[in-house]
Design a protein around this motif. Structure first.
Motif, PDB file in Angstrom:
ATOM      1  N   THR A 154       0.747  -1.198   0.006  1.00  0.00           N
ATOM      2  CA  THR A 154      -0.077   0.185   0.015  1.00  0.00           C
ATOM      3  C   THR A 154       0.856   1.209  -0.070  1.00  0.00           C
ATOM      4  N   ASN A 155       1.834   1.324   0.938  1.00  0.00           N
ATOM      5  CA  ASN A 155       2.872   2.421   0.794  1.00  0.00           C
ATOM      6  C   ASN A 155       3.857   2.433   0.096  1.00  0.00           C
ATOM      7  N   TYR A 156       4.076   1.521  -0.908  1.00  0.00           N
ATOM      8  CA  TYR A 156       5.424   1.407  -1.540  1.00  0.00           C
ATOM      9  C   TYR A 156       5.424   2.603  -2.505  1.00  0.00           C
TER      10      TYR A 156
ATOM     11  N   ILE B 234       9.345  -0.142   3.505  1.00  0.00           N
ATOM     12  CA  ILE B 234      10.277  -1.364   3.730  1.00  0.00           C
ATOM     13  C   ILE B 234      10.844  -1.130   5.133  1.00  0.00           C
ATOM     14  N   ALA B 235      11.044  -0.195   5.538  1.00  0.00           N
ATOM     15  CA  ALA B 235      11.813  -0.005   6.869  1.00  0.00           C
ATOM     16  C   ALA B 235      11.165  -0.827   7.859  1.00  0.00           C
TER      17      ALA B 235
ATOM     18  N   LYS C 194      10.785  -6.703  -6.168  1.00  0.00           N
ATOM     19  CA  LYS C 194      12.068  -6.928  -6.527  1.00  0.00           C
ATOM     20  C   LYS C 194      12.670  -6.018  -5.404  1.00  0.00           C
ATOM     21  N   TYR C 195      11.983  -4.992  -5.033  1.00  0.00           N
ATOM     22  CA  TYR C 195      12.601  -4.230  -3.915  1.00  0.00           C
ATOM     23  C   TYR C 195      12.648  -4.853  -2.615  1.00  0.00           C
TER      24      TYR C 195
ATOM     25  N   ILE D 166      15.328  -7.485   1.958  1.00  0.00           N
ATOM     26  CA  ILE D 166      15.254  -8.652   2.903  1.00  0.00           C
ATOM     27  C   ILE D 166      15.905  -9.935   2.514  1.00  0.00           C
ATOM     28  N   PRO D 167      17.277  -9.800   2.912  1.00  0.00           N
ATOM     29  CA  PRO D 167      18.075 -10.614   2.287  1.00  0.00           C
ATOM     30  C   PRO D 167      17.689 -12.127   2.933  1.00  0.00           C
TER      31      PRO D 167
END
Length: 238
Positions: free
Chosen positions: A159-161, A169-170, A198-199, A204-205
């Motif tokens: 929603t916030n992307y 993502i934080a 992708k992001y 998130i490795p």
């Protein structure tokens, strides 16, 4: 790379809208595997408005990759999972009337319940994952449920992307770092798409697997299922 499990619920929704067997859900399960997906996800609900309980039984023998069953752990659901023995069960705290999953588990108030259910699945040799948000206290307590994995509820990220992807993502990065530190493996799902996947995967490795249904099936209407799966997989390379 991060594994892709394709949720085929929407294919069942289309089938159920007209009756009969078109599109064929079993063929869809076979196809997504042949086209490169590392897993098949289904989410049977009590009203069977998309995937039916019989579908779950019929799909199990044709799985050559990984079978993931999502759902609220009612007695009927628990019995189904113990009978079918999928590779993974993802526990979701959605009530029967919910349109779609819309929250993660409160692992504090549901600790005893989750420990009991997860214990049954673990004893049967089924890997467990619990749907969860980024609340750090819920994640800290998730490890006490004895689950193998958590699955991040990623609708807030999606929603916030477009507004601010770094801010979106934080909290997931912080939550993923904590989960990894305390030994929980990480899955993710809900509203992940060609636009935002992708992001998320890059940031998130520790991400092991994503379960994607709605967006992927919508994209397949335009690109075709095989090409769409390849497009999603390209975004999941580490």
């Amino acid at each position: 790379m991060t594994k892709l499990s394709v949720n085929i619920n929407k294919i069942a929704t289309i089938r159920n809208s007209r009756g009969g067997n078109m599109p064929n859900v079993l063929k869809a399960a076979v196809d997504v595997q042949q086209f490169g997906a590392e897993g098949v996800t289904v989410h049977p609900r009590p009203d069977e408005r998309h995937i039916r309980y019989q579908d779950v039984n019929d799909i199990r023998p044709i799985i050559t990759t990984e079978f993931n069953i999502e759902g609220y752990p009612s007695k009927e659901f628990i019995d189904l999972v113990l009978s079918v023995r999928p590779h993974q069960v993802t526990l979701v705290p959605d009530p029967p009337e919910a349109l779609t999953s819309n929250a993660g588990w409160d692992t504090i108030n549901n600790m005893g319940f989750l420990q009991d259910v997860i214990g049954q699945f673990s004893e049967a040799g089924v890997r467990t994952s619990i749907f969860i948000d980024t609340d750090l206290e819920n994640i800290s307590n998730a490890v006490k449920t004895n689950t193998d994995r958590i699955e991040f509820y990623t609708e807030p990220y999606a929603t916030n992307y477009r507004k601010d992807k770094e801010a979106a993502i934080a909290p997931f990065v912080e939550a993923a770092n904590l989960a990894n530190k305390i030994g929980l493996k990480i899955n993710a799902g809900h509203d992940l798409s060609l636009e935002n996947l992708k992001y998320f995967n890059e940031k998130i490795p520790f991400l092991k697997e994503v379960s994607i249904g709605h967006a992927l099936i919508c994209d397949a209407l335009y690109y075709g299922l095989e090409r769409t799966i390849h497009m999603y997989k390209e975004l999941l390379v580490k």
